[in-house]
Design an enzyme around this catalytic site. Structure first.
Site, PDB file in Angstrom:
ATOM      1  N   LYS A  13       0.818  -1.218   0.000  1.00  0.00           N
ATOM      2  CA  LYS A  13       0.000   0.000   0.000  1.00  0.00           C
ATOM      3  C   LYS A  13       0.848   1.264   0.000  1.00  0.00           C
ATOM      4  CE  LYS A  13      -0.838  -0.029   5.033  1.00  0.00           C
ATOM      5  NZ  LYS A  13      -0.006  -1.232   5.311  1.00  0.00           N
ATOM      6  N   ARG A  88      -5.063   3.221  11.933  1.00  0.00           N
ATOM      7  CA  ARG A  88      -4.798   1.790  12.116  1.00  0.00           C
ATOM      8  C   ARG A  88      -5.863   1.105  12.967  1.00  0.00           C
ATOM      9  NH1 ARG A  88       0.375   0.082  10.682  1.00  0.00           N
ATOM     10  NH2 ARG A  88       1.979   1.700  10.487  1.00  0.00           N
ATOM     11  N   ARG A 127      13.170  -9.247   2.518  1.00  0.00           N
ATOM     12  CA  ARG A 127      13.682  -7.888   2.367  1.00  0.00           C
ATOM     13  C   ARG A 127      15.068  -7.738   2.993  1.00  0.00           C
ATOM     14  NH1 ARG A 127       8.694  -4.059   4.422  1.00  0.00           N
ATOM     15  NH2 ARG A 127       7.346  -4.209   2.580  1.00  0.00           N
ATOM     16  N   ARG A 160      16.098  -6.055   8.587  1.00  0.00           N
ATOM     17  CA  ARG A 160      15.570  -5.274   9.706  1.00  0.00           C
ATOM     18  C   ARG A 160      14.828  -6.191  10.678  1.00  0.00           C
ATOM     19  NH1 ARG A 160      13.889  -1.128   5.685  1.00  0.00           N
ATOM     20  NH2 ARG A 160      15.265   0.670   5.881  1.00  0.00           N
ATOM     21  N   ARG A 171       3.142  -9.141  13.485  1.00  0.00           N
ATOM     22  CA  ARG A 171       2.537  -7.923  12.929  1.00  0.00           C
ATOM     23  C   ARG A 171       1.226  -8.235  12.211  1.00  0.00           C
ATOM     24  NH1 ARG A 171       6.794  -4.733   9.395  1.00  0.00           N
ATOM     25  NH2 ARG A 171       5.200  -3.115   9.482  1.00  0.00           N
TER      26      ARG A 171
END
Length: 214
Positions: A13, A88, A127, A160, A171
């Site tokens: 997004k 959120r 990532r 990360r 998450r």
């Protein structure tokens, strides 16, 4: 044109929000960017935000609401904006709605970039980032020319903390519990639109343009 981007972390997004902002000449307002800037600068807000982000938890309302509302009130957002990472939670959405009502405004669209959890886990756990220049890679889809080394500046790439698989799963659990109810919230207000986030970035953006109007 006032747009909210919805979707799980890693759904893409943010990328779509930037394209929308560029195409329609409205500001891209990302709480993630604000938090990262504060973390890099070592501000009190950044330190607090980092504690939550490193655990894969959402940053509490009180650290975000005032900051976002202040940003929306700035001159460059008078013709619209695209929100990425806010609201959120339902309380945040209600606070935003109340503030906009007071200003005689309302959101136009809430766009949900829909991607299954398994896809997101693969995307995010692959990532890699350069902490020196900020470049990002993916071990499968956007690998560096030399494994583990940044193409741009030659520094070592790292994973990360919030991209590690267990953190990603946490998450997603938090997202489904706290953020997904926003889909129902905006559906009831008849501004929710859903796009298939598993398609290419270009195809997803084309679908969003069809919703917003080219």
């Amino acid at each position: 044109m006032k747009i909210i981007m919805l979707g799980a972390p890693g759904a893409g997004k943010g990328t779509q929000a930037k394209q929308i902002a560029d195409h329609y000449s409205i500001p891209h307002i990302s709480t993630g960017d604000i938090f990262r800037a504060n973390i890099k600068q070592g501000t009190d807000l950044g330190k607090k935000a980092k504690e939550y982000m490193d655990k894969g938890q959402l940053v509490p309302d009180e650290l975000t609401c005032d900051l976002v509302m202040d940003r929306i009130s700035q001159d460059d957002a008078k013709d619209g904006f695209v929100l990425d990472g806010f609201p959120r939670t339902i309380p945040q959405a209600e606070a935003l709605e109340k503030a906009l009502d007071a200003a005689g405004q309302k959101m136009d669209f809430a766009i949900d970039v829909d991607v299954p959890d398994d896809n997101i886990i693969g995307r995010m756990s692959g990532r890699r980032a350069c902490l020196n220049c900020g470049a990002t890679y993916h071990i499968v889809s956007i690998p560096p020319k030399t494994e583990g080394i940044c193409d741009r500046c030659g520094e070592k790439l790292v994973q990360r903390e919030d991209d590690k698989e267990e953190t990603v799963k946490n998450r997603l659990n938090v997202y489904h519990e706290q953020t997904q109810p926003l889909i129902d919230f905006y559906q009831k207000r008849d501004i929710l639109r859903t796009v298939d986030g598993t398609r290419s970035m270009e195809e997803v953006f084309s679908a969003i343009q069809a919703i917003l109007g080219a």
